[in-house]
Design an enzyme around this catalytic site. Structure first.
Site, short mmCIF file in Angstrom:
data_model
loop_
_atom_site.label_atom_id
_atom_site.label_comp_id
_atom_site.label_asym_id
_atom_site.label_seq_id
_atom_site.Cartn_x
_atom_site.Cartn_y
_atom_site.Cartn_z
N HIS A 106 38.71 32.25 76.16
CA HIS A 106 37.61 33.18 76.37
C HIS A 106 37.27 33.13 77.86
O HIS A 106 37.16 32.06 78.45
CB HIS A 106 36.36 32.73 75.60
CG HIS A 106 36.46 32.94 74.13
ND1 HIS A 106 36.47 34.20 73.56
CD2 HIS A 106 36.55 32.06 73.11
CE1 HIS A 106 36.56 34.08 72.25
NE2 HIS A 106 36.62 32.79 71.95
N CYS A 157 39.13 37.33 79.09
CA CYS A 157 38.27 38.47 79.40
C CYS A 157 37.79 38.39 80.84
O CYS A 157 37.56 37.31 81.38
CB CYS A 157 37.06 38.49 78.46
SG CYS A 157 37.45 38.74 76.73
#
Length: 466
Positions: free
Chosen positions: A186, A228
Site C-alpha cells: 500500500h 498507490c
C-alpha cells in the site's frame, strides 16, 4: 446505520468507477523495460542469451565480473494483503531462475500468509489463477518484527552493525555491481509502508541512495515500486545524473491496482477470499481506466539489458505478452484500498449464516466502516479548521505541478502525521491517502501546534481504535 446499508456502502465504494486491468506485478518490471528499450533497440531483447551478452558481463570475461544483487520487499502484513507477499515470492522465483544466488537476494516479508488460518492451501502461495507455488525456497531474511524500515536501510547500506534481528544478510556490493529493488505495498503520497514500525518516507529513501552513491556501492541501481501514488517517492527528488533508474506503477495522484480478485474475472480459485497479485500487462496499455507507468532518475539506464539486474533465463527471452487482448480487456482490477475492502466483504458474504466466522466477519466490516468514516470526517474537519470552510476543499485536492516534490519540509510532514495520529489514531492503510493533504498543510506553513489543536478538536469524541 444498520449493517445491510453498511455492506451496500462498501459495495458502492468499490464499484464507484469501472476500473479495468491497470495494475502490474513483479513480472511487469520485465515488460515495462522491454517497452522502453524497444523504442531505441527494437528487437534486441528477443535474442538475448547468456552467450550473446557483452564480454564485460559474461562468465568468461577477463575483466572484473559485475555481481547482481536484489532486495525484495513486501511492505504489508495480513491475509487481506496476500498479493504483496505473493508478488515478492514470485519476484524471487524469477531472480532464482535467472541465476542469482540466495546470498545475493535479500527478502523482506512478514511471512504470515503461507500458514495463515484463512489460506486454503497451507504452506503455499500463488500469485495468479492456476499458478504454481511461489513460496517454496524463498529466503526468510527479515520476517515478523524484523521487517522494519531501519533494517531495510541497514541492508541497503551494507551496515550489519545497525541490524536488529533477521538473517544478517546485507547488500555487500561494490562499484562494479548492479542492484535491483522490488517493493510491493500500500502506498500513499510521499511514503510506502512497512509491516512493523515506521513507514518509509521518500526523502529518507533518497538519502539512503545518496549514501550508497558516496560509498560507491553500486554501478547501476534499478528500483521497481508497486504502490498507490508511487510516483511521489521519486518526483522532484531523484537526480537524473545518479546511476539510478526507477519505475513506478502509478503517478503521484492515482492508485495502483490489484487483480485476480474474488468473483471478478479473472478470478482466483473459489476457495480464495483475497486478490492474488497484480496483472502481467503494462498499466495504461489498452484500457479505459488505468494507472500510468512512470520513469524517474537516469533515463540512460532504460536502454540497458534487463539481464544485468534479473539474470538470464531462456524462458524470459522471447516473452511477447498476452496476445489475447479481448479476453484481458474484460478483466476487473481494484485499486489497492478497494482490494482490501473486497477481501473483508467477500469473507462476510461467504461465511455460513449464524456461524462464528460470520460474526467475526461482521465485526471486521463494522470496524472498517467505522474507521473510514472516522478518518474522512476528522481530516475534513481539520482542513476546515486550518484553512477555513471556503478554502478547505482546495487544500484537500491541490496537487503541485509536475517536477516538484510532494512537500518542501519532509520533517514537517512526519511531525504533522504524528500529531494527527496522537490525537486521532493511526491513519492505517486507508487514511494514508490523506498524506497529500497533510503535505499541503506543511507547504502552507501549518506547524505542529496548530495541527495538534485542530486534531484535538476534530477527534475529541471517541476515537476509532481499529
Amino acid at each position: 446505520m444498520g449493517f445491510a446499508p453498511q455492506v451496500e456502502y462498501l459495495k458502492s465504494n468499490m464499484s464507484s468507477r469501472s476500473s479495468y486491468v491497470c495494475g502490474y506485478g513483479t513480472f511487469l518490471f520485465l515488460i515495462a523495460l522491454l517497452s522502453f528499450i524497444a523504442q531505441s533497440q527494437e528487437g534486441i531483447l528477443n535474442s538475448i542469451r547468456a552467450s550473446n551478452l557483452p564480454s564485460r558481463i559474461r562468465k568468461d570475461s577477463t575483466t572484473a565480473e559485475e555481481k547482481q544483487w536484489a532486495v525484495l520487499v513486501a511492505g504489508s502484513a495480513g491475509y487481506e494483503n496476500y498479493r504483496h507477499q505473493a508478488d515478492v515470492c514470485h519476484a524471487y522465483q524469477i531472480l532464482k531462475k535467472g541465476g542469482l544466488k540466495d546470498e545475493n537476494i535479500v527478502v523482506f516479508m512478514y511471512d504470515d500468509i503461507a500458514f495463515h488460518v484463512d489460506n486454503p492451501r497451507p504452506g503455499t502461495i500463488i500469485n495468479k489463477p492456476f499458478g504454481h507455488d511461489v513460496y517454496a525456497g524463498v529466503p526468510k531474511d527479515y520476517t515478523g518484527d524484523n521487517c522494519t524500515v531501519d533494517n531495510l536501510f541497514a541492508v541497503l547500506l551494507g551496515n550489519k552493525s545497525a541490524l536488529t534481528g533477521g538473517s544478517g544478510k546485507v547488500i555487500d556490493s561494490g562499484p562494479n555491481d548492479n542492484i535491483f529493488i522490488y517493493y510491493a505495498d500500500h502506498g500513499a503520497p510521499g511514503l510506502v509502508g512497512m509491516p512493523v514500525g515506521k513507514d518509509l518516507y521518500a526523502k529518507d529513501l533518497i538519502e539512503v541512495f545518496r549514501k550508497q552513491r558516496e560509498a560507491s556501492s553500486y554501478k547501476r541501481l534499478v528500483f521497481y515500486l508497486e504502490a498507490c501514488e508511487s510516483g511521489t517517492m521519486f518526483e522532484g527528488l531523484l537526480p537524473s545524473n545518479w546511476s539510478i533508474y526507477a519505475i513506478t506503477a502509478a503517478n503521484g495522484e492515482e492508485s495502483s491496482n490489484g487483480v485476480y480478485c474474488p468473483e471478478f474475472y479473472p478470478h482466483p480459485p473459489s476457495e480464495f477470499s483475497t486478490c492474488l497479485g497484480d496483472v502481467r500487462r503494462r498499466t495504461g496499455f489498452d484500457y479505459e481506466y488505468t494507472s500510468h507507468v512512470m520513469q524517474y532518475g537516469n533515463m540512460e539506464l532504460s536502454k540497458e539489458l534487463l539481464s544485468l539486474y534479473i539474470g538470464t533465463n531462456a524462458a524470459n527471452d522471447n516473452y511477447t505478452g498476452n496476445s489475447n487482448m479481448e479476453t484481458w480487456s474484460l478483466a476487473r482490477a481494484f485499486d489497492q484500498r478497494e482490494a482490501t475492502l473486497l477481501h473483508f466483504l467477500h469473507k462476510y458474504q461467504k461465511a455460513p449464516d449464524g456461524s462464528a466466522k460470520k460474526a467475526e466477519a461482521h465485526r471486521d466490516l463494522l470496524g472498517i466502516h467505522s474507521h473510514i468514516r472516522h478518518v474522512d470526517r476528522s481530516i475534513n474537519h481539520i482542513a476546515a479548521t486550518l484553512f477555513g470552510d471556503e478554502n478547505a476543499a482546495n487544500a484537500m485536492k491541490f496537487v503541485r505541478p509536475s517536477g516538484q516534490p510532494l512537500v518542501d519540509d519532509w520533517d514537517c510532514l512526519k511531525e504533522l502525521v504524528r500529531a494527527y495520529e496522537k490525537q486521532c489514531g493511526g491513519l492505517s492503510w486507508y487514511g494514508k491517502k490523506y498524506t497529500r493533504v497533510i503535505a499541503n498543510m506543511c507547504n502552507a506553513g501549518i506547524n505542529v501546534e496548530q495541527m495538534m489543536g485542530a486534531s484535538t478538536r476534530a477527534c475529541s469524541h471517541e476515537i476509532d481504535k481499529n
